[in-house]
Design a protein around this motif. Structure first.
Motif, mmCIF file in Angstrom:
data_model
loop_
_atom_site.group_PDB
_atom_site.id
_atom_site.type_symbol
_atom_site.label_atom_id
_atom_site.label_comp_id
_atom_site.label_asym_id
_atom_site.label_seq_id
_atom_site.Cartn_x
_atom_site.Cartn_y
_atom_site.Cartn_z
ATOM 1 N N ASP A 411 38.442 33.872 44.728
ATOM 2 C CA ASP A 411 38.759 34.227 43.341
ATOM 3 C C ASP A 411 37.739 35.250 42.886
ATOM 4 O O ASP A 411 36.540 34.984 42.890
ATOM 5 N N VAL A 412 38.228 36.413 42.517
ATOM 6 C CA VAL A 412 37.318 37.512 42.188
ATOM 7 C C VAL A 412 37.578 38.004 40.759
ATOM 8 O O VAL A 412 38.726 38.278 40.392
ATOM 9 N N ARG A 413 36.493 38.063 39.977
ATOM 10 C CA ARG A 413 36.619 38.627 38.622
ATOM 11 C C ARG A 413 36.335 40.122 38.706
ATOM 12 O O ARG A 413 35.320 40.545 39.257
ATOM 13 N N ILE A 414 37.253 40.928 38.203
ATOM 14 C CA ILE A 414 37.049 42.380 38.243
ATOM 15 C C ILE A 414 36.074 42.747 37.131
ATOM 16 O O ILE A 414 36.312 42.461 35.955
ATOM 17 N N THR A 415 34.973 43.362 37.538
ATOM 18 C CA THR A 415 33.943 43.696 36.550
ATOM 19 C C THR A 415 33.985 45.171 36.164
ATOM 20 O O THR A 415 33.523 45.558 35.101
ATOM 21 N N ARG A 416 34.538 45.993 37.069
ATOM 22 C CA ARG A 416 34.455 47.431 36.831
ATOM 23 C C ARG A 416 35.576 48.114 37.613
ATOM 24 O O ARG A 416 35.963 47.637 38.687
ATOM 25 N N SER A 417 36.078 49.201 37.058
ATOM 26 C CA SER A 417 37.065 49.972 37.823
ATOM 27 C C SER A 417 36.683 51.441 37.773
ATOM 28 O O SER A 417 36.030 51.897 36.835
ATOM 29 N N GLN A 418 37.079 52.133 38.840
ATOM 30 C CA GLN A 418 36.766 53.558 38.890
ATOM 31 C C GLN A 418 37.961 54.228 39.556
ATOM 32 O O GLN A 418 38.168 54.060 40.751
ATOM 33 N N SER A 419 38.772 54.907 38.795
ATOM 34 C CA SER A 419 40.042 55.470 39.293
ATOM 35 C C SER A 419 40.831 54.400 40.028
ATOM 36 O O SER A 419 41.167 53.379 39.462
ATOM 37 N N SER A 421 39.708 52.500 42.446
ATOM 38 C CA SER A 421 38.869 51.447 43.031
ATOM 39 C C SER A 421 38.549 50.356 42.020
ATOM 40 O O SER A 421 38.232 50.633 40.872
ATOM 41 N N LEU A 422 38.623 49.107 42.502
ATOM 42 C CA LEU A 422 38.262 47.957 41.671
ATOM 43 C C LEU A 422 37.032 47.293 42.279
ATOM 44 O O LEU A 422 36.936 47.140 43.502
ATOM 45 N N PHE A 423 36.106 46.890 41.415
ATOM 46 C CA PHE A 423 34.904 46.194 41.868
ATOM 47 C C PHE A 423 34.817 44.857 41.152
ATOM 48 O O PHE A 423 35.176 44.761 39.975
ATOM 49 N N GLY A 424 34.346 43.822 41.867
ATOM 50 C CA GLY A 424 34.315 42.515 41.225
ATOM 51 C C GLY A 424 33.233 41.615 41.754
ATOM 52 O O GLY A 424 32.400 42.029 42.580
ATOM 53 N N GLU A 425 33.266 40.381 41.265
ATOM 54 C CA GLU A 425 32.327 39.346 41.713
ATOM 55 C C GLU A 425 33.089 38.057 41.926
ATOM 56 O O GLU A 425 33.994 37.754 41.147
ATOM 57 N N THR A 426 32.692 37.313 42.969
ATOM 58 C CA THR A 426 33.400 36.050 43.215
ATOM 59 C C THR A 426 33.078 35.056 42.101
ATOM 60 O O THR A 426 31.960 35.008 41.615
ATOM 61 N N GLU A 427 34.079 34.281 41.719
ATOM 62 C CA GLU A 427 33.911 33.253 40.699
ATOM 63 C C GLU A 427 33.360 32.009 41.364
ATOM 64 O O GLU A 427 33.793 31.654 42.466
ATOM 65 N N VAL A 428 32.419 31.334 40.746
ATOM 66 C CA VAL A 428 31.952 30.079 41.362
ATOM 67 C C VAL A 428 32.391 28.875 40.537
ATOM 68 O O VAL A 428 32.778 28.986 39.409
#
Ligand code: 5AD
Ligand code: SF4
Length: 428
Positions: A411-419, A421-428
């Motif tokens: 489960d990944v929370r998307i923290t940032r997007s760039q065009s 590309s999506l960047f995220g962090e795993t949910e704990v």
């Protein structure tokens, strides 16, 4: 399709006792798996084949084979042999398996082979061996060939008519892949929506097959491509909606938004019909990622036709689009139509790409601060300490992690997007 075919080639080679050569290492066998969908694919293949000439001079026992769509075009196999006399084996699209016979023969006697099967309905081969290289995803062919004869396209000429594999053979292979632990399986066909027409007389089609496969396992992801809009039906949408393990990701190539051009392309649908299908998908599958193929510069395309394409792109809001400039293919009907000025086509493709990029960017923003289930596929190619994987809808996400996550659902929370590309962090 080509990646999977390369897995078949590697499977044959490994059966013959060959292993993968490291980058830069001298290879005993080099196989070029070619494509001819557009002129630049052919030019690229010819360039690569030409480049092997010096290697072959240094190592005359090296076996060079050329296979794939390019060789299947009329007269092409002989032309290749003339241009590149060092080629040992040329095979067409339907007799790839003959590599197993020819390679040992070339090794023993340096004999040369050109073998192109001209049959439009070659038999479907079963029990092929694969050397799967695609990591967490396994490709599974459900059918071969194409009956559609879009007027720009070479595929029906080089891949023959539609031939479906039997549902039993597909289910067997699917279950083998499940047993081998693949978390994602992608069903492949030039037009998966006409699956079974040649075998089951309308009694059993793609939606039935997909449903049967989806029932076999709860967690696994099933994807499929490609769908032709003329054959994409409501029953399929219902099946996708019912089974959570079928990904909400549909590749539905529209090619053009102009009815005049769609007709000239022999696509058998109108923009209105296409938009109705999109509306039906969105109604039942609101989070579905829809991707497409778009072409500009098709014969007779005027500015107003191009603007219709821009308009459909704006209406549908594709999560991603593959954009192409029309490329003339000898022997296809469009080759004898009046061609569009390449400069005009170039200008259109730039405008189209800019439009799609801005839509992708906006859609990416919509992913921010939401949590998605991501199947971790691999280490990030560009960021150490990061991994990458896809959402159910097919969007690529990069997030912190190591090789232990590969093949796992996170489960990944998307923290940032760039065009795109999506960047995220795993949910704990
Ligand atoms: N020129 C440009 N693009 C082509 N495609 C197929 N044939 C051609 C051609 N002659 C594109 C179509 C198809 C995708 C696989 O390649 O958009 O959907
Ligand atoms: Fe080519 Fe049309 Fe067949 Fe797709 S459906 S492979 S574009 S002929």
């Amino acid at each position: 399709m080509n990646v999977h075919e390369s897995e078949k080639i590697a499977g044959i080679l490994s059966k013959l006792g060959y292993g993968e050569a490291a980058e830069g290492e001298d290879a005993d066998v080099v196989v070029f798996n070619t494509c001819c969908i557009r002129d630049n694919a052919e030019r690229k293949a010819a360039g690569h084949i030409g480049m092997i000439k010096t290697e072959k001079k240094k190592n005359p026992s090296m076996i060079v084979a050329v296979v794939g769509c390019m060789t299947q075009q009329s007269g092409k196999a002989m032309a290749l042999r003339e241009k590149f006399p060092f080629i040992d084996i040329v095979l067409g699209t339907s007799n790839l398996a003959m590599l197993e016979t020819y390679i040992p023969q070339v090794a023993a006697s340096r004999e040369k082979f050109v073998d192109i099967d001209e049959n439009e309905r070659p038999e479907v081969r079963e029990n092929e061996s694969f050397y799967r290289t695609s990591g967490t995803n396994a490709w599974l062919n459900i059918m071969y060939g194409c009956n559609n004869f879009c007027t720009y396209c070479i595929v029906p000429y080089v891949r023959g008519r539609e031939r479906s594999r039997t549902k039993e053979a597909i289910k067997d292979e699917f279950m083998r892949l499940v047993d081998e632990g693949y978390p994602e399986i992608t069903l492949l066909g030039q037009n998966v929506n006409s699956y079974g027409k040649d075998l089951y007389d309308g009694e059993y089609g793609f939606a039935d097959l997909l449903e049967e496969l989806a029932k076999t396992d709860g967690k696994r992801r099933i994807r499929f491509m490609t769908s032709h809009p003329k054959d994409f039906n409501r029953k399929l949408i219902d099946v996708i909606a019912e089974y959570p393990n079928i990904c909400n990701n549909i590749h539905l190539p529209v090619q053009s938004g102009s009815n005049k051009i769609l007709k000239l392309m022999n696509r058998h649908y109108t923009r209105e019909y296409y938009l109705d299908t999109i509306a039906a998908i969105r109604e039942k599958l609101p989070d579905c990622g829809i991707t497409t193929d778009l072409m500009v510069g098709f014969p007779y395309e005027e500015e107003s036709d191009f603007l219709d394409t821009m308009d459909i792109v704006e209406k549908v809001r594709y999560s991603n689009a593959f954009t192409f400039v029309y490329s003339m293919r000898n022997g296809t009907p469009a080759a004898s139509m009046p061609q569009v000025d390449p400069e005009v086509a170039k200008d259109r493709i730039m405008r189209l790409i800019a439009k799609q990029n801005s839509i992708t960017k906006e859609l990416s923003k919509g992913y921010e601060n939401k949590v998605f289930e991501v199947l971790c596929e691999d280490l990030s190619p560009s960021k150490t300490g990061f991994v990458c994987g896809r959402t159910d809808s097919g969007r690529l996400v990069t997030f912190p992690g190591d090789e232990n996550l590969i093949g796992k659902f996170c489960d990944v929370r998307i923290t940032r997007s760039q065009s795109a590309s999506l960047f995220g962090e795993t949910e704990v």
